[in-house]
Scaffold this motif. Structure first.
Motif, PDB file in Angstrom:
ATOM      1  N   ARG A 207      39.666  59.466  32.432  1.00  0.00           N
ATOM      2  CA  ARG A 207      38.941  60.719  32.635  1.00  0.00           C
ATOM      3  C   ARG A 207      39.925  61.873  32.788  1.00  0.00           C
ATOM      4  N   ALA A 208      41.018  61.618  33.504  1.00  0.00           N
ATOM      5  CA  ALA A 208      42.041  62.656  33.664  1.00  0.00           C
ATOM      6  C   ALA A 208      42.666  62.990  32.316  1.00  0.00           C
ATOM      7  N   LEU A 209      42.887  61.960  31.502  1.00  0.00           N
ATOM      8  CA  LEU A 209      43.473  62.183  30.181  1.00  0.00           C
ATOM      9  C   LEU A 209      42.535  62.980  29.279  1.00  0.00           C
ATOM     10  N   VAL A 210      41.248  62.709  29.374  1.00  0.00           N
ATOM     11  CA  VAL A 210      40.281  63.466  28.570  1.00  0.00           C
ATOM     12  C   VAL A 210      40.242  64.926  29.024  1.00  0.00           C
ATOM     13  N   ASP A 211      40.369  65.168  30.327  1.00  0.00           N
ATOM     14  CA  ASP A 211      40.433  66.550  30.824  1.00  0.00           C
ATOM     15  C   ASP A 211      41.657  67.268  30.261  1.00  0.00           C
ATOM     16  N   ILE A 212      42.784  66.539  30.206  1.00  0.00           N
ATOM     17  CA  ILE A 212      44.007  67.109  29.633  1.00  0.00           C
ATOM     18  C   ILE A 212      43.808  67.398  28.147  1.00  0.00           C
ATOM     19  N   LEU A 213      43.123  66.486  27.459  1.00  0.00           N
ATOM     20  CA  LEU A 213      42.832  66.681  26.037  1.00  0.00           C
ATOM     21  C   LEU A 213      41.995  67.939  25.828  1.00  0.00           C
ATOM     22  N   ASN A 214      41.042  68.169  26.718  1.00  0.00           N
ATOM     23  CA  ASN A 214      40.219  69.386  26.628  1.00  0.00           C
ATOM     24  C   ASN A 214      41.089  70.637  26.737  1.00  0.00           C
ATOM     25  N   LYS A 215      42.047  70.601  27.656  1.00  0.00           N
ATOM     26  CA  LYS A 215      42.942  71.746  27.841  1.00  0.00           C
ATOM     27  C   LYS A 215      43.803  71.968  26.600  1.00  0.00           C
ATOM     28  N   LEU A 216      44.321  70.882  26.036  1.00  0.00           N
ATOM     29  CA  LEU A 216      45.148  70.990  24.835  1.00  0.00           C
ATOM     30  C   LEU A 216      44.328  71.483  23.644  1.00  0.00           C
ATOM     31  N   ASP A 217      43.094  71.003  23.559  1.00  0.00           N
ATOM     32  CA  ASP A 217      42.191  71.425  22.479  1.00  0.00           C
ATOM     33  C   ASP A 217      41.975  72.938  22.541  1.00  0.00           C
ATOM     34  N   ALA A 219      43.844  75.214  24.051  1.00  0.00           N
ATOM     35  CA  ALA A 219      45.096  75.933  23.810  1.00  0.00           C
ATOM     36  C   ALA A 219      45.459  75.941  22.326  1.00  0.00           C
ATOM     37  N   SER A 220      45.206  74.840  21.644  1.00  0.00           N
ATOM     38  CA  SER A 220      45.541  74.763  20.213  1.00  0.00           C
ATOM     39  C   SER A 220      44.676  75.701  19.392  1.00  0.00           C
ATOM     40  N   ILE A 221      43.427  75.883  19.810  1.00  0.00           N
ATOM     41  CA  ILE A 221      42.528  76.804  19.104  1.00  0.00           C
ATOM     42  C   ILE A 221      42.977  78.248  19.333  1.00  0.00           C
ATOM     43  N   VAL A 222      43.273  78.563  20.571  1.00  0.00           N
ATOM     44  CA  VAL A 222      43.688  79.929  20.916  1.00  0.00           C
ATOM     45  C   VAL A 222      44.986  80.305  20.209  1.00  0.00           C
ATOM     46  N   GLN A 223      45.932  79.347  20.214  1.00  0.00           N
ATOM     47  CA  GLN A 223      47.251  79.639  19.655  1.00  0.00           C
ATOM     48  C   GLN A 223      47.377  79.271  18.182  1.00  0.00           C
ATOM     49  N   GLN A 224      46.317  78.638  17.635  1.00  0.00           N
ATOM     50  CA  GLN A 224      46.331  78.230  16.234  1.00  0.00           C
ATOM     51  C   GLN A 224      47.556  77.354  15.934  1.00  0.00           C
ATOM     52  N   ARG A 225      47.779  76.367  16.794  1.00  0.00           N
ATOM     53  CA  ARG A 225      48.907  75.458  16.631  1.00  0.00           C
ATOM     54  C   ARG A 225      48.445  74.018  16.684  1.00  0.00           C
ATOM     55  N   LYS A 226      49.165  73.164  15.972  1.00  0.00           N
ATOM     56  CA  LYS A 226      48.887  71.735  16.037  1.00  0.00           C
ATOM     57  C   LYS A 226      49.416  71.184  17.358  1.00  0.00           C
ATOM     58  N   ILE A 227      48.828  70.048  17.757  1.00  0.00           N
ATOM     59  CA  ILE A 227      49.282  69.424  18.996  1.00  0.00           C
ATOM     60  C   ILE A 227      50.474  68.524  18.694  1.00  0.00           C
ATOM     61  N   THR A 228      51.609  68.944  19.176  1.00  0.00           N
ATOM     62  CA  THR A 228      52.850  68.177  19.039  1.00  0.00           C
ATOM     63  C   THR A 228      53.419  67.973  20.436  1.00  0.00           C
ATOM     64  N   ILE A 229      54.447  67.159  20.538  1.00  0.00           N
ATOM     65  CA  ILE A 229      55.052  66.947  21.854  1.00  0.00           C
ATOM     66  C   ILE A 229      55.628  68.239  22.432  1.00  0.00           C
ATOM     67  N   PRO A 230      56.365  69.052  21.644  1.00  0.00           N
ATOM     68  CA  PRO A 230      56.830  70.335  22.188  1.00  0.00           C
ATOM     69  C   PRO A 230      55.678  71.230  22.654  1.00  0.00           C
ATOM     70  N   PHE A 231      54.573  71.242  21.867  1.00  0.00           N
ATOM     71  CA  PHE A 231      53.406  72.028  22.251  1.00  0.00           C
ATOM     72  C   PHE A 231      52.823  71.523  23.573  1.00  0.00           C
ATOM     73  N   ILE A 232      52.755  70.195  23.722  1.00  0.00           N
ATOM     74  CA  ILE A 232      52.227  69.600  24.960  1.00  0.00           C
ATOM     75  C   ILE A 232      53.108  69.998  26.148  1.00  0.00           C
ATOM     76  N   LYS A 233      54.423  69.918  25.968  1.00  0.00           N
ATOM     77  CA  LYS A 233      55.353  70.274  27.052  1.00  0.00           C
ATOM     78  C   LYS A 233      55.170  71.721  27.488  1.00  0.00           C
ATOM     79  N   THR A 234      55.040  72.605  26.517  1.00  0.00           N
ATOM     80  CA  THR A 234      54.891  74.032  26.823  1.00  0.00           C
ATOM     81  C   THR A 234      53.553  74.301  27.497  1.00  0.00           C
ATOM     82  N   THR A 235      52.482  73.744  26.933  1.00  0.00           N
ATOM     83  CA  THR A 235      51.139  74.005  27.453  1.00  0.00           C
ATOM     84  C   THR A 235      50.935  73.445  28.856  1.00  0.00           C
ATOM     85  N   LEU A 236      51.496  72.276  29.098  1.00  0.00           N
ATOM     86  CA  LEU A 236      51.291  71.613  30.397  1.00  0.00           C
ATOM     87  C   LEU A 236      52.463  71.801  31.358  1.00  0.00           C
ATOM     88  N   ASN A 237      53.422  72.616  30.952  1.00  0.00           N
ATOM     89  CA  ASN A 237      54.583  72.904  31.800  1.00  0.00           C
ATOM     90  C   ASN A 237      55.331  71.635  32.215  1.00  0.00           C
TER      91      ASN A 237
END
Length: 238
Positions: A207-217, A219-237
């Motif tokens: 459930r926690a992982l799905v919540d994180i997925l929602n956040k990444l989803d 952020a990817s729409i807002v920033q128009q970026r694919k989800i990559t490991i660097p993107f995940i690091k930046t988005t989730l600090n």
């Protein structure tokens, strides 16, 4: 008789995407087929009472299966409710009164009633009232009935009457694939590499992982970026 789903205040909110379709069961696919089949048969005239007992440790996905059962029941126009014992164990067992009018009733964390004789008697009496043609009762607990330390022998006996499934806990590989599947269902591309990264750096709770997925989803729409490991690091600090 009107079969529109009853609008009741549930102790839990059914997650929108916890359905049979989104369930990644691996070796547990048989239990999904069983639950789908008995729910599809509920509307059949004279269909027998169906009781299913799901047993599994944390992270096995048994709660997901209860949510999915309620979702399918609602889609079929059946009245349904899901109760979680961790939310109601401190309340009066009288809250079960009248629920025998439902078509489908699911109870999670049943193991919590062990040793609570008031709740044990209430569940036993409810089982007997609910045991009618066309009804579906689904319990989920951490342990098998004879390992729960139930004090009421008749209740322990009832819990053994139905179809029992032992749900295998999900491995990290299962969770990664489940996360990829959840992402795909919402039109989001998530690689296995990224899913595994989330598992190793963050929570292993689905459930926690799905919540994180929602956040990444989002952020990817807002920033128009694919989800990559660097993107995940930046988005989730990270």
């Amino acid at each position: 008789m009107d079969k529109d789903p009853m609008q009741m205040a549930l102790p839990v909110t059914l997650p929108d995407d916890e359905t049979f379709t989104s369930y990644f069961g691996g070796e547990n696919s048989q239990v999904v087929m069983h639950l789908q089949t008995i729910l599809d048969k509920v509307t059949s005239h004279g269909n027998k009472f169906e009781f299913t007992y799901l047993c599994g440790l944390a992270e096995s996905g048994k709660s997901h299966l209860l949510y999915a059962s309620c979702v399918q029941a609602q889609e079929l126009g059946l009245s349904t409710i899901l109760l979680t014992m961790s939310d109601i164990i401190h309340l009066s067992p009288d809250l079960l009164d009248g629920l025998e009018t439902m078509d489908v009733l699911c109870i999670d964390d049943l193991h919590l009633i062990a040793g609570n004789i008031k709740w044990e008697k209430a569940i036993f009496n409810f089982y007997n009232r609910f045991n009618e043609h066309g009804k579906v009762l689904i319990f989920a607990a951490d342990l098998l009935p004879d390992m729960l330390n139930i004090e009421l022998p008749d209740l322990e006996s009832r819990l053994k009457w139905g179809t029992t499934f032992q749900i295998r806990s999900m491995s990290d590989d299962d969770k990664a694939e489940a996360l990829v599947k959840r992402a795909k269902m919402r039109g989001l591309e998530l690689s296995l590499e990224c899913a595994r990264f989330l598992l190793t750096r963050l929570s292993r709770d689905m459930r926690a992982l799905v919540d994180i997925l929602n956040k990444l989803d989002h952020a990817s729409i807002v920033q128009q970026r694919k989800i990559t490991i660097p993107f995940i690091k930046t988005t989730l600090n990270l």
